[in-house]
Design a protein around this motif. Structure first.
Motif, PDB file in Angstrom:
ATOM      1  N   GLY A 108       3.142  -7.963  -1.268  1.00  0.00           N
ATOM      2  CA  GLY A 108       4.236  -6.988  -1.954  1.00  0.00           C
ATOM      3  C   GLY A 108       5.456  -7.118  -1.184  1.00  0.00           C
ATOM      4  O   GLY A 108       6.237  -6.272  -1.043  1.00  0.00           O
ATOM      5  N   ALA A 109       5.821  -8.249  -0.781  1.00  0.00           N
ATOM      6  CA  ALA A 109       7.080  -8.371   0.236  1.00  0.00           C
ATOM      7  C   ALA A 109       8.217  -8.207  -0.602  1.00  0.00           C
ATOM      8  O   ALA A 109       9.218  -7.791  -0.159  1.00  0.00           O
ATOM      9  CB  ALA A 109       7.084  -9.821   0.731  1.00  0.00           C
ATOM     10  N   SER A 110       8.143  -8.506  -2.014  1.00  0.00           N
ATOM     11  CA  SER A 110       9.506  -8.268  -2.838  1.00  0.00           C
ATOM     12  C   SER A 110       9.536  -6.942  -3.594  1.00  0.00           C
ATOM     13  O   SER A 110      10.423  -6.717  -4.292  1.00  0.00           O
ATOM     14  CB  SER A 110       9.411  -9.306  -4.009  1.00  0.00           C
ATOM     15  N   ARG A 111       8.566  -5.931  -3.021  1.00  0.00           N
ATOM     16  CA  ARG A 111       8.518  -4.676  -3.584  1.00  0.00           C
ATOM     17  C   ARG A 111       8.897  -3.668  -2.341  1.00  0.00           C
ATOM     18  O   ARG A 111       7.571  -3.151  -1.889  1.00  0.00           O
ATOM     19  CB  ARG A 111       7.461  -4.405  -4.196  1.00  0.00           C
ATOM     20  N   PRO A 112       9.893  -3.404  -1.718  1.00  0.00           N
ATOM     21  CA  PRO A 112       9.844  -2.406  -0.808  1.00  0.00           C
ATOM     22  C   PRO A 112       9.480  -0.899  -1.081  1.00  0.00           C
ATOM     23  O   PRO A 112       9.132  -0.259  -0.154  1.00  0.00           O
ATOM     24  CB  PRO A 112      11.581  -2.529  -0.209  1.00  0.00           C
ATOM     25  N   LYS A 113       9.473  -0.738  -2.327  1.00  0.00           N
ATOM     26  CA  LYS A 113       9.265   0.761  -2.569  1.00  0.00           C
ATOM     27  C   LYS A 113       7.583   0.890  -2.513  1.00  0.00           C
ATOM     28  O   LYS A 113       7.058   1.810  -2.023  1.00  0.00           O
ATOM     29  CB  LYS A 113       9.445   1.039  -4.052  1.00  0.00           C
ATOM     30  N   LEU A 114       6.839  -0.269  -2.980  1.00  0.00           N
ATOM     31  CA  LEU A 114       5.378  -0.129  -2.780  1.00  0.00           C
ATOM     32  C   LEU A 114       5.156  -0.165  -1.330  1.00  0.00           C
ATOM     33  O   LEU A 114       4.105   0.312  -0.749  1.00  0.00           O
ATOM     34  CB  LEU A 114       4.767  -1.588  -3.516  1.00  0.00           C
ATOM     35  N   LYS A 115       5.833  -1.087  -0.424  1.00  0.00           N
ATOM     36  CA  LYS A 115       5.559  -0.936   1.223  1.00  0.00           C
ATOM     37  C   LYS A 115       5.762   0.302   1.515  1.00  0.00           C
ATOM     38  O   LYS A 115       4.744   0.751   2.456  1.00  0.00           O
ATOM     39  CB  LYS A 115       6.606  -2.139   1.676  1.00  0.00           C
ATOM     40  N   ARG A 116       6.848   1.132   1.177  1.00  0.00           N
ATOM     41  CA  ARG A 116       6.986   2.293   1.886  1.00  0.00           C
ATOM     42  C   ARG A 116       5.954   3.298   1.298  1.00  0.00           C
ATOM     43  O   ARG A 116       5.491   4.148   2.070  1.00  0.00           O
ATOM     44  CB  ARG A 116       8.632   2.823   1.400  1.00  0.00           C
ATOM     45  N   GLY A 117       5.570   2.979   0.143  1.00  0.00           N
ATOM     46  CA  GLY A 117       4.504   3.877  -0.443  1.00  0.00           C
ATOM     47  C   GLY A 117       3.204   3.824   0.154  1.00  0.00           C
ATOM     48  O   GLY A 117       2.515   4.891   0.548  1.00  0.00           O
ATOM     49  N   LEU A 118       2.870   2.624   0.724  1.00  0.00           N
ATOM     50  CA  LEU A 118       1.668   2.275   1.339  1.00  0.00           C
ATOM     51  C   LEU A 118       1.700   2.986   2.952  1.00  0.00           C
ATOM     52  O   LEU A 118       0.640   3.577   3.258  1.00  0.00           O
ATOM     53  CB  LEU A 118       1.411   0.775   1.498  1.00  0.00           C
ATOM     54  N   LEU A 119       3.022   2.701   3.418  1.00  0.00           N
ATOM     55  CA  LEU A 119       2.969   3.493   4.888  1.00  0.00           C
ATOM     56  C   LEU A 119       2.977   4.987   4.655  1.00  0.00           C
ATOM     57  O   LEU A 119       2.250   5.615   5.738  1.00  0.00           O
ATOM     58  CB  LEU A 119       4.347   2.918   5.357  1.00  0.00           C
ATOM     59  N   ILE A 120       3.474   5.507   3.586  1.00  0.00           N
ATOM     60  CA  ILE A 120       3.080   6.992   3.641  1.00  0.00           C
ATOM     61  C   ILE A 120       1.750   7.413   3.410  1.00  0.00           C
ATOM     62  O   ILE A 120       1.264   8.363   4.034  1.00  0.00           O
ATOM     63  CB  ILE A 120       4.287   7.653   2.652  1.00  0.00           C
ATOM     64  N   LEU A 121       1.197   6.731   2.526  1.00  0.00           N
ATOM     65  CA  LEU A 121      -0.236   7.046   2.236  1.00  0.00           C
ATOM     66  C   LEU A 121      -0.992   6.695   3.248  1.00  0.00           C
ATOM     67  O   LEU A 121      -1.818   7.538   3.677  1.00  0.00           O
ATOM     68  CB  LEU A 121      -0.886   6.148   0.834  1.00  0.00           C
ATOM     69  N   ALA A 122      -0.648   5.811   4.092  1.00  0.00           N
ATOM     70  CA  ALA A 122      -1.201   5.105   5.327  1.00  0.00           C
ATOM     71  C   ALA A 122      -1.352   6.575   6.501  1.00  0.00           C
ATOM     72  O   ALA A 122      -2.106   6.835   7.082  1.00  0.00           O
ATOM     73  CB  ALA A 122      -1.021   4.059   5.856  1.00  0.00           C
ATOM     74  N   GLY A 123       0.056   7.024   6.452  1.00  0.00           N
ATOM     75  CA  GLY A 123       0.227   8.178   7.634  1.00  0.00           C
ATOM     76  C   GLY A 123      -0.617   9.323   7.188  1.00  0.00           C
ATOM     77  O   GLY A 123      -1.279  10.071   8.058  1.00  0.00           O
ATOM     78  N   VAL A 124      -0.613   9.607   5.768  1.00  0.00           N
ATOM     79  CA  VAL A 124      -1.409  10.756   5.385  1.00  0.00           C
ATOM     80  C   VAL A 124      -2.881  10.839   5.775  1.00  0.00           C
ATOM     81  O   VAL A 124      -3.539  11.525   6.252  1.00  0.00           O
ATOM     82  CB  VAL A 124      -1.167  11.244   3.892  1.00  0.00           C
ATOM     83  N   LEU A 125      -3.483   9.468   5.336  1.00  0.00           N
ATOM     84  CA  LEU A 125      -4.815   9.262   5.649  1.00  0.00           C
ATOM     85  C   LEU A 125      -5.289   9.262   7.179  1.00  0.00           C
ATOM     86  O   LEU A 125      -6.282   9.687   7.516  1.00  0.00           O
ATOM     87  CB  LEU A 125      -5.229   7.885   4.953  1.00  0.00           C
ATOM     88  N   VAL A 126      -4.301   8.528   7.929  1.00  0.00           N
ATOM     89  CA  VAL A 126      -4.617   8.630   9.332  1.00  0.00           C
ATOM     90  C   VAL A 126      -4.656  10.076   9.886  1.00  0.00           C
ATOM     91  O   VAL A 126      -5.136  10.277  10.939  1.00  0.00           O
ATOM     92  CB  VAL A 126      -3.743   7.645  10.064  1.00  0.00           C
ATOM     93  N   TRP A 127      -3.744  10.781   9.415  1.00  0.00           N
ATOM     94  CA  TRP A 127      -3.327  12.429   9.727  1.00  0.00           C
ATOM     95  C   TRP A 127      -4.913  13.001   9.506  1.00  0.00           C
ATOM     96  O   TRP A 127      -5.267  13.642  10.258  1.00  0.00           O
ATOM     97  CB  TRP A 127      -2.258  12.938   9.257  1.00  0.00           C
ATOM     98  N   ILE A 128      -5.270  12.917   8.138  1.00  0.00           N
ATOM     99  CA  ILE A 128      -6.519  13.583   8.011  1.00  0.00           C
ATOM    100  C   ILE A 128      -7.608  13.127   8.760  1.00  0.00           C
ATOM    101  O   ILE A 128      -8.381  13.977   9.231  1.00  0.00           O
ATOM    102  CB  ILE A 128      -6.661  13.231   6.328  1.00  0.00           C
ATOM    103  N   SER A 129      -7.743  11.685   9.155  1.00  0.00           N
ATOM    104  CA  SER A 129      -8.549  11.332  10.013  1.00  0.00           C
ATOM    105  C   SER A 129      -8.646  11.787  11.305  1.00  0.00           C
ATOM    106  O   SER A 129      -9.658  12.033  11.979  1.00  0.00           O
ATOM    107  CB  SER A 129      -8.538   9.675  10.055  1.00  0.00           C
TER     108      SER A 129
END
Length: 218
Positions: A108-129
């Motif tokens: 997903g190097a050519s899709r910065p919005k996808l990268k941003r969405g993955l980081l937000i999702l990761a932050g939420v999941l790690v917070w829940i963890s």
């Protein structure tokens, strides 16, 4: 502050989150959540976790036995089991999402919005963890304190006390919360960096107006 770039914050968040996940996984299966020493026999030490009850003697060593019935577990132990399993699952998904959302990973190097969405999702999941790690550890600690100071139990009966796994659980939960927070910070830094690039490119694209100095010849 110049050295604190978006990539460094992303990788630091991933490292802290992964460390918290590993510590949570180890804490879940350690039989050291509670410990008890009997005054009648000082050579015996009892340990209890979410899955096993163990006894340590100098003659035999450490001998552990799993809980026989799932339905016969105390409510706080059953709830703690479920929450710790949820913590491991969400933490693993969060670390995986954070890895693929890192700048520099080819996926997903050519899709910065996808990268941003993955980081937000990761932050939420790690917070829940992190929250689902801190909750069961605090619940077991509360029950242990209440039972320790229960006046209805005779003083001769030995009481459970905090084990080493309790402190490692609090530590791992804090690591996960900090890692999730760092992921959100990395997203904010990436947005600020993107806005700075857009504003800089907009300034460069502006047409330059030439001003001439009007002079008069006398």
């Amino acid at each position: 502050m110049v050295l604190l770039t978006t990539k460094i914050v992303q990788r630091s968040a991933l490292f802290v989150s992964f460390g918290g996940l590993v510590t949570t996984f180890i804490t879940t299966f350690l039989p050291l959540w509670k410990t008890m020493n009997s005054d009648l026999n000082e050579m015996e030490n009892w340990y209890e976790g979410l899955w096993h009850t163990c006894i340590f003697t100098e003659e035999v060593g450490l001998h552990c036995k799993a809980f026989e019935s799932f339905l016969a577990l105390p409510p706080h132990t059953l709830v703690s089991r479920v929450l710790m399993c949820i913590s491991i699952a969400t933490g693993a998904l969060g670390v995986a999402a954070a890895f693929f959302g890192l700048d520099g990973v080819e996926v997903g190097a050519s899709r910065p919005k996808l990268k941003r969405g993955l980081l937000i999702l990761a932050g939420v999941l790690v917070w829940i963890s992190g929250v689902t790690t801190l909750a069961p550890v605090s619940l077991v600690a509360y029950v242990t304190v209440v039972e320790f100071w229960d006046e209805n139990i005779p003083d001769v009966v030995p009481r459970w006390e905090f084990g080493e796994a309790m402190f490692s659980g609090w530590f791992s939960g804090l690591l996960l919360v900090i890692g999730g927070s760092f992921l959100f910070v990395a997203v904010c830094m990436g947005d600020h960096q993107m806005q700075s690039r857009h504003s800089l490119s907009a300034r460069e694209d502006r047409p330059r107006t030439q001003h001439y100095l009007k002079t008069e010849v006398l």
